[in-house]
Write a protein that holds these residues in place. Sequence first.
Motif, PDB file in Angstrom:
ATOM      1  N   TYR A 115      57.062 -12.517  -3.662  1.00 56.87           N
ATOM      2  CA  TYR A 115      58.473 -12.286  -3.337  1.00 56.87           C
ATOM      3  C   TYR A 115      58.852 -10.802  -3.309  1.00 56.87           C
ATOM      4  O   TYR A 115      60.015 -10.468  -3.123  1.00 56.87           O
TER       5      TYR A 115
ATOM      6  N   LYS B 233      55.167 -12.585  -9.487  1.00 56.35           N
ATOM      7  CA  LYS B 233      56.266 -12.321  -8.557  1.00 56.35           C
ATOM      8  C   LYS B 233      55.803 -11.696  -7.238  1.00 56.35           C
ATOM      9  O   LYS B 233      56.623 -11.406  -6.370  1.00 56.35           O
TER      10      LYS B 233
ATOM     11  N   ARG C  21      56.864 -12.956   3.379  1.00 61.06           N
ATOM     12  CA  ARG C  21      57.441 -12.758   4.720  1.00 61.06           C
ATOM     13  C   ARG C  21      56.497 -11.954   5.603  1.00 61.06           C
ATOM     14  O   ARG C  21      56.401 -12.189   6.814  1.00 61.06           O
TER      15      ARG C  21
ATOM     16  N   SER D 222      56.812 -17.413   2.291  1.00 61.86           N
ATOM     17  CA  SER D 222      58.078 -16.935   1.743  1.00 61.86           C
ATOM     18  C   SER D 222      59.026 -18.104   1.498  1.00 61.86           C
ATOM     19  O   SER D 222      58.959 -19.143   2.175  1.00 61.86           O
ATOM     20  N   HIS D 223      59.897 -17.937   0.533  1.00 64.01           N
ATOM     21  CA  HIS D 223      60.809 -19.011   0.139  1.00 64.01           C
ATOM     22  C   HIS D 223      61.699 -19.448   1.301  1.00 64.01           C
ATOM     23  O   HIS D 223      61.808 -20.646   1.594  1.00 64.01           O
TER      24      HIS D 223
ATOM     25  N   GLU E 287      55.072 -23.183  -1.972  1.00 65.49           N
ATOM     26  CA  GLU E 287      55.077 -21.846  -1.369  1.00 65.49           C
ATOM     27  C   GLU E 287      54.084 -20.920  -2.071  1.00 65.49           C
ATOM     28  O   GLU E 287      53.521 -20.021  -1.443  1.00 65.49           O
TER      29      GLU E 287
ATOM     30  N   ILE F 221      64.677 -16.095  -6.526  1.00 67.36           N
ATOM     31  CA  ILE F 221      63.496 -16.940  -6.463  1.00 67.36           C
ATOM     32  C   ILE F 221      62.341 -16.365  -7.268  1.00 67.36           C
ATOM     33  O   ILE F 221      61.561 -17.125  -7.874  1.00 67.36           O
ATOM     34  N   SER F 222      62.203 -15.045  -7.335  1.00 66.26           N
ATOM     35  CA  SER F 222      61.090 -14.473  -8.100  1.00 66.26           C
ATOM     36  C   SER F 222      61.225 -14.809  -9.583  1.00 66.26           C
ATOM     37  O   SER F 222      60.228 -15.081 -10.265  1.00 66.26           O
TER      38      SER F 222
ATOM     39  N   SER G  75      59.189  -9.064   1.746  1.00 64.05           N
ATOM     40  CA  SER G  75      58.310  -9.637   0.733  1.00 64.05           C
ATOM     41  C   SER G  75      56.925  -9.900   1.314  1.00 64.05           C
ATOM     42  O   SER G  75      56.748 -10.026   2.529  1.00 64.05           O
TER      43      SER G  75
END
Length: 258
Positions: A200, A197, A82, A159-160, A153, A186-187, A79
């Motif tokens: 993510y 989104k 990330r 990132s989550h 976030e 999560i998205s 993502s």
Amino acid sequence: MRNLKRNRMKTAQELNSLALETRRILGEDSYSPIDIFAVVNGWKEKKITIVKYPLSQRISGMCTKVDEDIIICINSTTSYGRQRFTLAHELYHILYETIDGRVVCDMHMGDDKTDSEKEADMFAGYLLMPYDTLFQYAKKFDGWTLNKIIDLEQLYMISHMALLFRLEKDGFVSANSMSPFKDIKISREAAKLGYGKELYLPSLEGKQYFTTGEYVRKVEKLSEMGLISEGKKEELLLDGFRADIVFNLDEEEGYPND
């Protein structure tokens, strides 16, 4: 491989201080969200090339240094959040460790990693969002809800899973209290709160091979100095996955400019 002489692992306080110092070097304040890709790409004196590439699912990124040139490779199938964390993580290895060869970094975050990897994870979190920023945010409410986590976030583009890891490591929550927030889409939850989104999702298919930073600048400079032909310039840019420059493609639309 890292050539390190370690007496002990750095503390969270030391890593937060190091992250704040790094922010100052980069010309950033100690509390605002940071556009880490733009800042690193613009840090010309460090000669950093960032390569986005679809690596193995278990690898988040890698880095190496050859003389004064630094190459950081980011797994483009992860993502965007990330990828930002990975870039900050690799910066720690490059800036604050002595590297012999290359460093390959695992996707997993946890306590069952080397001290070097745990330090880089913690540094990355503090670089993207310093400790006092998180502390001041947490003071505004009682208890961490999913909505509050998503808001944070999204604001700091983290990132989550990296944020959940950070909340646990800094003692804001217990591991058990975060369990309900780990195995969710999560998205979708972010979209229900009105967010996009993008944070993510991985890089778009057309951008999963992409190079920015020093490599592109060097190719352009060699061309301007007349040291390489136009054909060689195009070849080098294509080797760096920059067909958009060679064919004058509009990055947003994917079509040639008028």
